[in-house]
Design a protein around this motif. Structure first.
Motif, PDB file in Angstrom:
ATOM      1  N   ILE A  66      41.998  11.977  50.292  1.00 11.71           N
ATOM      2  CA  ILE A  66      42.807  13.199  50.405  1.00 11.71           C
ATOM      3  C   ILE A  66      43.489  13.251  51.762  1.00 11.71           C
ATOM      4  O   ILE A  66      44.669  13.598  51.864  1.00 11.71           O
ATOM      5  N   GLU A  67      42.760  12.897  52.806  1.00 12.29           N
ATOM      6  CA  GLU A  67      43.354  12.864  54.143  1.00 12.29           C
ATOM      7  C   GLU A  67      44.482  11.839  54.221  1.00 12.29           C
ATOM      8  O   GLU A  67      45.524  12.091  54.837  1.00 12.29           O
ATOM      9  N   ILE A  72      50.239  10.593  54.405  1.00  9.83           N
ATOM     10  CA  ILE A  72      51.480  10.014  53.875  1.00  9.83           C
ATOM     11  C   ILE A  72      52.532  11.092  53.700  1.00  9.83           C
ATOM     12  O   ILE A  72      53.684  10.930  54.114  1.00  9.83           O
ATOM     13  N   VAL A  73      52.129  12.217  53.121  1.00 12.33           N
ATOM     14  CA  VAL A  73      53.094  13.294  52.864  1.00 12.33           C
ATOM     15  C   VAL A  73      53.601  13.891  54.167  1.00 12.33           C
ATOM     16  O   VAL A  73      54.809  14.027  54.377  1.00 12.33           O
ATOM     17  N   LYS A  74      52.677  14.246  55.073  1.00 16.66           N
ATOM     18  CA  LYS A  74      53.088  14.880  56.327  1.00 16.66           C
ATOM     19  C   LYS A  74      53.878  13.940  57.224  1.00 16.66           C
ATOM     20  O   LYS A  74      54.840  14.324  57.860  1.00 16.66           O
ATOM     21  N   ILE A  93      37.217  10.753  60.335  1.00 11.84           N
ATOM     22  CA  ILE A  93      36.581  11.025  59.047  1.00 11.84           C
ATOM     23  C   ILE A  93      36.017   9.737  58.447  1.00 11.84           C
ATOM     24  O   ILE A  93      34.909   9.718  57.906  1.00 11.84           O
ATOM     25  N   ALA A  94      36.760   8.639  58.544  1.00 15.25           N
ATOM     26  CA  ALA A  94      36.289   7.365  57.993  1.00 15.25           C
ATOM     27  C   ALA A  94      35.026   6.884  58.707  1.00 15.25           C
ATOM     28  O   ALA A  94      34.082   6.410  58.060  1.00 15.25           O
ATOM     29  N   ILE A  95      34.995   7.008  60.022  1.00 11.67           N
ATOM     30  CA  ILE A  95      33.803   6.593  60.772  1.00 11.67           C
ATOM     31  C   ILE A  95      32.627   7.506  60.445  1.00 11.67           C
ATOM     32  O   ILE A  95      31.495   7.039  60.303  1.00 11.67           O
ATOM     33  N   CYS A  96      32.889   8.798  60.297  1.00 14.72           N
ATOM     34  CA  CYS A  96      31.812   9.721  59.925  1.00 14.72           C
ATOM     35  C   CYS A  96      31.248   9.374  58.552  1.00 14.72           C
ATOM     36  O   CYS A  96      30.051   9.478  58.324  1.00 14.72           O
TER      37      CYS A  96
END
Length: 138
Positions: A66-67, A72-74, A93-96
């Protein structure tokens, strides 16, 4: 020539958004399937640690997706967005996610220190980006 390249880029970005949406939908269905399968398998309504880690991993994978979709959109549809801040957020977020599903053994000190250093570096970098942006706004 430039308008043609911009049009091609726009079509490519929109196709990436559609593909990422399909992938996210399928990942959410996979998460639902795994959750239902784990809940109804004996012992019912009890999840073991490896099942929980798998569910958390899939959940975090959907959140990261989702991020990425939002990135991509933003980033590419709305040109006035700071790319660095968005990429840093996705990286954190990926590392978390990796930390949440990490199964460490007694000899994994180097891995733990590396991940800790990476999390610290990303968070400090994100803080500095926000600090600089606030200073520029003032």
């Amino acid at each position: 020539m430039i308008p043609l390249i911009k049009k091609f880029e726009r079509i490519l970005i929109l196709s990436l958004v559609v593909m990422m949406t399909v992938v996210l939908f399928l990942a959410a269905l996979e998460l639902l399937w795994v959750l239902i399968k784990d809940i109804v398998s004996p012992p019912m309504f009890l999840l073991e640690i490896d099942e929980l880690l798998e569910i958390f991993g899939l959940f975090m994978l959907v959140v990261i997706g989702i991020e990425l979709l939002e990135t991509i959109v933003k980033t590419y549809v709305h040109e006035a967005v700071d790319h660095t801040k968005i990429v840093m957020t996705v990286a954190i977020i990926a590392i978390c996610r990796k930390v949440i599903i990490l199964d460490v053994g007694p000899d994994d000190y180097g891995t733990m220190l590396g991940i800790a250093a990476l999390v610290l570096a990303l968070c400090v970098g994100y803080f500095l980006l926000r600090y600089v942006q606030k200073k520029e706004e003032e």
